[in-house]
Motif scaffolding. Structure first.
Motif, short mmCIF file in Angstrom:
data_model
loop_
_atom_site.label_atom_id
_atom_site.label_comp_id
_atom_site.label_asym_id
_atom_site.label_seq_id
_atom_site.Cartn_x
_atom_site.Cartn_y
_atom_site.Cartn_z
N ARG A 3 0.84 -1.19 0.00
CA ARG A 3 0.00 0.00 0.00
C ARG A 3 0.88 1.25 0.00
O ARG A 3 1.92 1.29 0.67
CB ARG A 3 -0.91 0.03 1.23
N PHE A 4 0.44 2.26 -0.75
CA PHE A 4 1.16 3.52 -0.84
C PHE A 4 0.17 4.66 -0.69
O PHE A 4 -0.98 4.56 -1.11
CB PHE A 4 1.85 3.64 -2.21
N GLN A 5 0.63 5.75 -0.08
CA GLN A 5 -0.21 6.94 0.08
C GLN A 5 0.67 8.18 0.14
O GLN A 5 1.71 8.18 0.81
CB GLN A 5 -1.07 6.85 1.34
N HIS A 6 0.25 9.22 -0.57
CA HIS A 6 0.99 10.47 -0.54
C HIS A 6 0.04 11.60 -0.90
O HIS A 6 -0.89 11.43 -1.70
CB HIS A 6 2.17 10.44 -1.52
N THR A 7 0.27 12.78 -0.33
CA THR A 7 -0.56 13.96 -0.59
C THR A 7 0.29 15.08 -1.16
O THR A 7 1.39 15.36 -0.66
CB THR A 7 -1.25 14.43 0.70
N ALA A 178 0.86 -8.56 -11.83
CA ALA A 178 0.40 -7.68 -10.74
C ALA A 178 -0.87 -6.96 -11.14
O ALA A 178 -1.19 -6.80 -12.32
CB ALA A 178 1.48 -6.66 -10.39
N ARG A 179 -1.59 -6.54 -10.10
CA ARG A 179 -2.77 -5.70 -10.29
C ARG A 179 -2.68 -4.55 -9.29
O ARG A 179 -2.43 -4.77 -8.10
CB ARG A 179 -4.06 -6.47 -10.05
N ALA A 180 -2.87 -3.35 -9.79
CA ALA A 180 -2.80 -2.17 -8.93
C ALA A 180 -4.09 -1.37 -9.04
O ALA A 180 -4.65 -1.24 -10.13
CB ALA A 180 -1.61 -1.29 -9.32
N THR A 181 -4.56 -0.86 -7.93
CA THR A 181 -5.72 0.03 -7.90
C THR A 181 -5.31 1.36 -7.29
O THR A 181 -4.51 1.40 -6.35
CB THR A 181 -6.89 -0.57 -7.11
N VAL A 182 -5.85 2.44 -7.84
CA VAL A 182 -5.47 3.79 -7.40
C VAL A 182 -6.73 4.62 -7.17
O VAL A 182 -7.69 4.52 -7.93
CB VAL A 182 -4.58 4.48 -8.46
N THR A 183 -6.71 5.42 -6.12
CA THR A 183 -7.78 6.40 -5.88
C THR A 183 -7.14 7.76 -5.63
O THR A 183 -6.06 7.87 -5.06
CB THR A 183 -8.65 6.03 -4.67
N VAL A 184 -7.83 8.81 -6.10
CA VAL A 184 -7.34 10.18 -5.95
C VAL A 184 -8.48 11.03 -5.43
O VAL A 184 -9.56 11.08 -6.03
CB VAL A 184 -6.83 10.74 -7.30
N VAL A 185 -8.25 11.70 -4.30
CA VAL A 185 -9.29 12.51 -3.66
C VAL A 185 -8.75 13.91 -3.39
O VAL A 185 -7.74 14.06 -2.70
CB VAL A 185 -9.76 11.86 -2.34
N PRO A 186 -9.41 14.96 -3.91
CA PRO A 186 -9.00 16.33 -3.61
C PRO A 186 -9.77 16.88 -2.40
O PRO A 186 -10.94 16.59 -2.22
CB PRO A 186 -9.38 17.08 -4.88
N ARG A 187 -9.07 17.68 -1.62
CA ARG A 187 -9.69 18.41 -0.51
C ARG A 187 -9.15 19.83 -0.52
O ARG A 187 -8.07 20.09 -1.05
CB ARG A 187 -9.35 17.74 0.84
N PRO A 188 -9.88 20.78 0.06
CA PRO A 188 -9.41 22.17 0.02
C PRO A 188 -8.24 22.40 0.97
O PRO A 188 -8.18 21.84 2.06
CB PRO A 188 -10.64 22.96 0.48
N VAL A 196 -4.39 17.05 -2.64
CA VAL A 196 -4.80 15.85 -3.36
C VAL A 196 -4.07 14.63 -2.80
O VAL A 196 -2.84 14.57 -2.80
CB VAL A 196 -4.50 16.00 -4.87
N THR A 197 -4.85 13.67 -2.31
CA THR A 197 -4.29 12.45 -1.73
C THR A 197 -4.43 11.29 -2.71
O THR A 197 -5.52 10.99 -3.19
CB THR A 197 -5.00 12.09 -0.41
N VAL A 198 -3.30 10.66 -3.00
CA VAL A 198 -3.25 9.53 -3.92
C VAL A 198 -2.95 8.27 -3.11
O VAL A 198 -1.97 8.22 -2.36
CB VAL A 198 -2.16 9.72 -4.99
N LYS A 199 -3.80 7.26 -3.26
CA LYS A 199 -3.59 5.97 -2.61
C LYS A 199 -3.48 4.89 -3.67
O LYS A 199 -4.24 4.89 -4.65
CB LYS A 199 -4.75 5.64 -1.65
N ALA A 200 -2.55 3.97 -3.47
CA ALA A 200 -2.37 2.87 -4.41
C ALA A 200 -2.22 1.57 -3.64
O ALA A 200 -1.62 1.54 -2.56
CB ALA A 200 -1.14 3.10 -5.29
N ARG A 201 -2.78 0.51 -4.20
CA ARG A 201 -2.66 -0.82 -3.62
C ARG A 201 -2.21 -1.78 -4.71
O ARG A 201 -2.80 -1.81 -5.79
CB ARG A 201 -4.01 -1.26 -3.05
N VAL A 202 -1.18 -2.54 -4.43
CA VAL A 202 -0.60 -3.44 -5.42
C VAL A 202 -0.67 -4.87 -4.91
O VAL A 202 -0.27 -5.16 -3.77
CB VAL A 202 0.87 -3.07 -5.73
N GLU A 203 -1.20 -5.76 -5.76
CA GLU A 203 -1.29 -7.17 -5.42
C GLU A 203 -0.55 -7.99 -6.47
O GLU A 203 -0.65 -7.72 -7.67
CB GLU A 203 -2.75 -7.63 -5.38
#
Length: 264
Positions: A3-7, A178-188, A196-203
């Motif tokens: 799992r990875f996460q960065h803003t 491998a399979r990776a899923t990514v989500t991106v969520v913006p906040r003020p 903007v927070t980016v989360k990634a999950r790699v299997e």
């Protein structure tokens, strides 16, 4: 699983500017004159480097090809095809490119869909790379899919989006290993920017499944640092280029996009 996460902090894109850009691009494309294979602007200037190879301009099935510099002929290995062109429903384009390397022949296909240009609410991008050749070819391909909820992005960026709803931008990558899923969520952010927070999950998949936990244990910190550094680098480029671009409106924006079309 890794799992990875960065803003990152980004200069915001005004919604009205984005929608005006979409409208201007459609206006510009529809203003082109098609004289046989030749494309030109309404003022008579030819559009260099691109020809209409098949079909009618902007009708489903219309196929455009770039022109090779060495002989001025259409490049049979590259094409952009109109899948749909309806401002009130969907605009869809497919770009296909062939690589004729005898050792690893490859085809890449990218499809961009927008629903709809009149009132943008969703965009989808899918890209697939397929390779053929020796036994290693299957490891060179893969598929990427992205979905952007335009109706949810700006409310989320303004702090009005519900945290329980799906991320406005999400995607996945499928590879034989491998399979990776990514989500991106913006906040003020307090200064009006986007956080903007980016989360990634790699299997892992296939024989790579049991190896991924080992690789994560050994190189996890380095991988997370590389993930963060790549996002920080992209954010720096975004923040350096965007302010000047979003200041352009109306005819100035149209002129900027026209110049981009006329560039060699």
């Amino acid at each position: 699983m890794a799992r990875f996460q960065h803003t990152v902090t980004l200069v915001p894109v005004p919604r009205r500017w984005f929608e005006s850009c979409v409208t201007t691009l459609h206006d510009l494309a529809e203003s082109l004159d098609a004289d046989g294979a030749r494309l030109g602007l309404p003022d008579g200037r030819p559009l260099p480097g691109l020809v209409l190879a098949e079909g009618s301009h902007l009708r489903p099935g219309a196929r455009y090809r770039p022109v090779r510099e060495e002989d001025g002929l259409p490049d049979a290995d590259q094409a952009v095809t109109v899948l749909a062109w309806d401002r009130h429903r969907e605009t869809a384009l497919e770009a296909v490119s062939l690589d004729g390397d005898p050792a690893h022949r490859a085809q890449s296909a990218c499809v961009l869909r927008l629903m709809s240009a009149a009132r943008p609410r969703e965009a989808r991008l899918s890209a697939t790379l397929r390779a053929s050749g020796d036994k290693r070819a299957k490891y060179l391909g893969g598929t990427v899919r992205l979905r952007l909820d335009l109706g949810g992005w700006w409310p989320s960026a303004a702090g009005r989006g519900r945290r329980s709803v799906p991320a406005p931008l999400s995607g996945d990558l499928e590879h034989v290993l491998a399979r990776a899923t990514v989500t991106v969520v913006p906040r003020p952010a307090p200064d009006g920017h986007w956080r903007v927070t980016v989360k990634a999950r790699v299997e892992g998949r296939s024989f790579a499944r049991p190896l991924l936990p080992v690789a994560t244990a050994v190189m996890g910190r380095r991988a997370r640092r590389a993930f963060a550094e790549s996002l920080d680098g992209a954010a720096r480029q975004w923040n350096a280029r965007l302010p000047e671009l979003v200041r352009k409106q109306g005819e100035e924006l149209r002129a900027e996009l026209t110049d981009a079309l006329l560039a060699p």
